[in-house]
Write an enzyme that holds these catalytic residues in place. Structure first.
Site, PDB file in Angstrom:
ATOM      1  N   ARG A   1       4.421   8.095 -15.233  1.00  0.00           N
ATOM      2  CA  ARG A   1       3.532   7.086 -15.835  1.00  0.00           C
ATOM      3  C   ARG A   1       2.066   7.500 -15.631  1.00  0.00           C
ATOM      4  NH1 ARG A   1       5.742   1.720 -13.204  1.00  0.00           N
ATOM      5  NH2 ARG A   1       6.231   3.180 -11.536  1.00  0.00           N
TER       6      ARG A   1
ATOM      7  N   LYS B   1       2.164  13.166  -9.554  1.00  0.00           N
ATOM      8  CA  LYS B   1       1.835  13.832  -8.289  1.00  0.00           C
ATOM      9  C   LYS B   1       3.135  14.394  -7.726  1.00  0.00           C
ATOM     10  CE  LYS B   1       2.509  10.059  -5.075  1.00  0.00           C
ATOM     11  NZ  LYS B   1       1.953   9.303  -3.973  1.00  0.00           N
TER      12      LYS B   1
ATOM     13  N   GLU C   1       3.905   6.421  -3.908  1.00  0.00           N
ATOM     14  CA  GLU C   1       5.176   6.945  -4.393  1.00  0.00           C
ATOM     15  C   GLU C   1       5.395   8.313  -3.763  1.00  0.00           C
ATOM     16  OE1 GLU C   1       5.604   6.777  -8.615  1.00  0.00           O
ATOM     17  OE2 GLU C   1       4.946   4.702  -8.659  1.00  0.00           O
TER      18      GLU C   1
ATOM     19  N   LYS D   1      -6.590  -5.262  -2.082  1.00  0.00           N
ATOM     20  CA  LYS D   1      -5.784  -4.272  -2.802  1.00  0.00           C
ATOM     21  C   LYS D   1      -6.599  -3.553  -3.879  1.00  0.00           C
ATOM     22  CE  LYS D   1      -2.569  -1.887  -4.398  1.00  0.00           C
ATOM     23  NZ  LYS D   1      -1.167  -1.729  -4.430  1.00  0.00           N
TER      24      LYS D   1
ATOM     25  N   CYS E   1      -0.649   3.178 -10.626  1.00  0.00           N
ATOM     26  CA  CYS E   1      -1.545   2.271  -9.892  1.00  0.00           C
ATOM     27  C   CYS E   1      -3.021   2.506 -10.168  1.00  0.00           C
ATOM     28  CB  CYS E   1      -1.281   2.381  -8.397  1.00  0.00           C
ATOM     29  SG  CYS E   1       0.342   1.770  -7.959  1.00  0.00           S
TER      30      CYS E   1
ATOM     31  N   PHE F   1       0.844  -1.198   0.000  1.00  0.00           N
ATOM     32  CA  PHE F   1       0.000   0.000   0.000  1.00  0.00           C
ATOM     33  C   PHE F   1       0.879   1.248   0.000  1.00  0.00           C
ATOM     34  CE2 PHE F   1      -2.413  -3.409   2.110  1.00  0.00           C
ATOM     35  CZ  PHE F   1      -3.548  -3.445   1.307  1.00  0.00           C
TER      36      PHE F   1
ATOM     37  N   ASN G   1      -7.730   0.480  -3.552  1.00  0.00           N
ATOM     38  CA  ASN G   1      -7.313   1.500  -4.522  1.00  0.00           C
ATOM     39  C   ASN G   1      -8.510   2.057  -5.288  1.00  0.00           C
ATOM     40  OD1 ASN G   1      -4.671   1.651  -3.882  1.00  0.00           O
ATOM     41  ND2 ASN G   1      -3.875   0.811  -5.790  1.00  0.00           N
TER      42      ASN G   1
END
Ligand code: UDX
Length: 428
Positions: free
Chosen positions: A326, A319, A154, A203, A259, A151, A207
């Site tokens: 990506r 971000k 980045e 997961k 993600c 979890f 998300n």
């Protein structure tokens, strides 16, 4: 404990390094020999705050090593983590060929009991397939397959790993529980033990829910714009309810990254395959795509014609605090501006090198202020905190016309307007 991590990308490298930091003996494997040599020399191929120091420290302490040999890693480690990419495919499903390939490679080297842990984000039921694959290539291999989703965000991956909210361990046999708990004991986080399929679903469901929160607030932002309300106050009011929470209620140009876009479409796809088309998530995707369009529309409305207009762009990463571009919405917006004939000058504190080949038509500048030179408009596309403290008055003076579009609600509207900017943001 002796651990192997197969795949030294974002997830693998951060996970392996943090495991070493708490005292485990870790071998990180990668099939890219150049990367292995770089890492052995202490060069980190990604930007992640705090990572470089930790890698160097743990390599020096002899707890962290790098190799290209899966065989060595499997032989020396009780637990083998699979942390390889699961890239998206055009139809929305994920490409599981790296996971399958690693499972086959691991299989042939297994001689005694091993726990094979899937860390890569995968659709539900992948763990079952990994176990079948290992058994096919090494019949009777003594293994347990575990799902242990990551979890990590980045930009704060080291912190997220060192201080996790929770650890999810999905097992198909009780035998794997004790060693898995031992690995995570030093992190002092609640451990949730589930079956394999539930862990994999956690997961995707988590998300998708976070992405849903973002699309929800972006839709609310559109209503705020139409009604004269302020989305930040609305988010504060909603978020003060403990059942909702303020996090991930920041309106902007939409979510991106390696993600969310991928996980949401994979979850939509798998839910359809399982007989329950998840239409709610299809709407989440639509709102997200539309958010970028709504932003571009504001720019077009102000500038009328984009052809030959000079547009300064602050932020290219998906971000703040990362060099990752990506599925970056910023990159998508720059591409569109270029396609419509605008001249783009762009700056990002970390992501310019990675962005260059994606938007070859944009000129990268060395200092943030330089994007403003002769600009008809300026766009803030990534939520870098550094941008808040730029010399905004000096920036305005360098511009041809003071149009400022803040796609991340990063700046203070009153302050920017008092400096003379024609300031537009999202939902306020
Ligand atoms: C995400 C999850 O947060 C993490 O738990 C998971 O393991 C991997 O995916 P990451 O992709 O690193 O992490 O970034 P995150 O911080 O979640 O942001 C994703 C995107 O949403 C970014 O483009 C960000 O700008 C955007 N975002 C986030 C918003 O637009 N508004 C918000 O309120 C929060």
């Amino acid at each position: 404990m002796k651990l192997a991590i197969v795949g030294s990308g974002y997830v693998g490298l951060v996970t392996g390094t943090c495991f070493a930091e708490v005292g485990h003996q870790v071998i990180c494997v990668d099939n890219d020999l150049k990367k292995v040599h770089q890492l052995q020399d202490g060069q980190i191929p990604i930007y992640e705050p705090g990572l470089e120091e930790l890698v160097k420290k743990n390599v020096a302490a002899g707890r962290l090593s790098f190799t290209a040999s899966i065989g060595d890693a499997v032989q020396q480690s009780l637990v083998i983590f699979i942390a390889v990419p699961t890239p998206p495919q055009p139809d929305g499903s994920v490409d599981l060929s790296f996971v399958e390939g690693v499972a086959r490679e691991i299989a042939v080297h297994i001689k005694e009991y091993r726990i094979v842990v899937d860390k890569s984000t995968v659709p539900v039921k992948t763990g079952e397939k990994v176990a079948q694959t290992i058994n096919r290539y090494n019949p009777g291999a003594d293994i347990d397959v575990v799902s242990n989703p990551e979890f990590l965000r980045e930009g704060s991956a080291v912190e997220d790993l060192m201080k996790p909210d929770r650890i999810v361990i999905g097992v198909s046999s009780e035998r794997a529980v004790a060693p898995m708990k031992e690995i995570y004991q030093p992190f002092h986080a609640p451990i949730l033990v589930t079956d394999l399929n539930s862990a994999e679903l956690i997961k995707h469901a988590a998300n998708s829910f976070l992405a849903l929160k973002i699309s929800y607030i972006n839709a609310v932002a559109a209503i705020c714009e139409a009604s004269g309300a302020n989305v930040e106050r609305v988010a504060d009011g909603m978020g003060a309810d403990k059942r909702i929470g303020r996090a991930f209620l920041n309106a902007g140009v939409g979510y991106g990254g390696s993600c969310f876009p991928k996980d949401i479409s994979a979850f939509i796809r798998i839910s359809r395959e399982l007989g329950y088309p998840f239409h709610l998530l299809e709407e989440v995707e639509k709102i997200n795509a539309n958010q970028k369009e709504r932003f571009l529309k504001k720019v077009r409305e102000a500038l009328w014609i984009l052809r030959n207009k000079k547009i300064g762009v602050l932020g290219l990463a998906f971000k703040g605090n990362t060099d990752d571009v990506r599925s970056s919405v910023a990159i998508e917006i720059v591409k569109q501006l270029l396609a419509e004939g605008a001249e783009v000058r762009a700056f990002d504190p970390k992501a310019m090198e990675k962005a260059e080949s994606l938007v070859p038509g944009a000129k990268m500048v060395e200092k943030a202020e330089e994007v403003a030179d002769g600009a008809d408009a300026l766009l803030v596309l990534t939520e870098w905190t550094d941008f808040k403290s730029l010399p905004w008055l000096a920036i305005k003076k360098r511009m041809l016309s003071p149009l400022l579009f803040d796609g991340r609600n990063l700046l203070n509207p009153e302050e920017m307007r008092s400096l003379g900017f024609t300031y537009t943001s999202i939902g306020r």
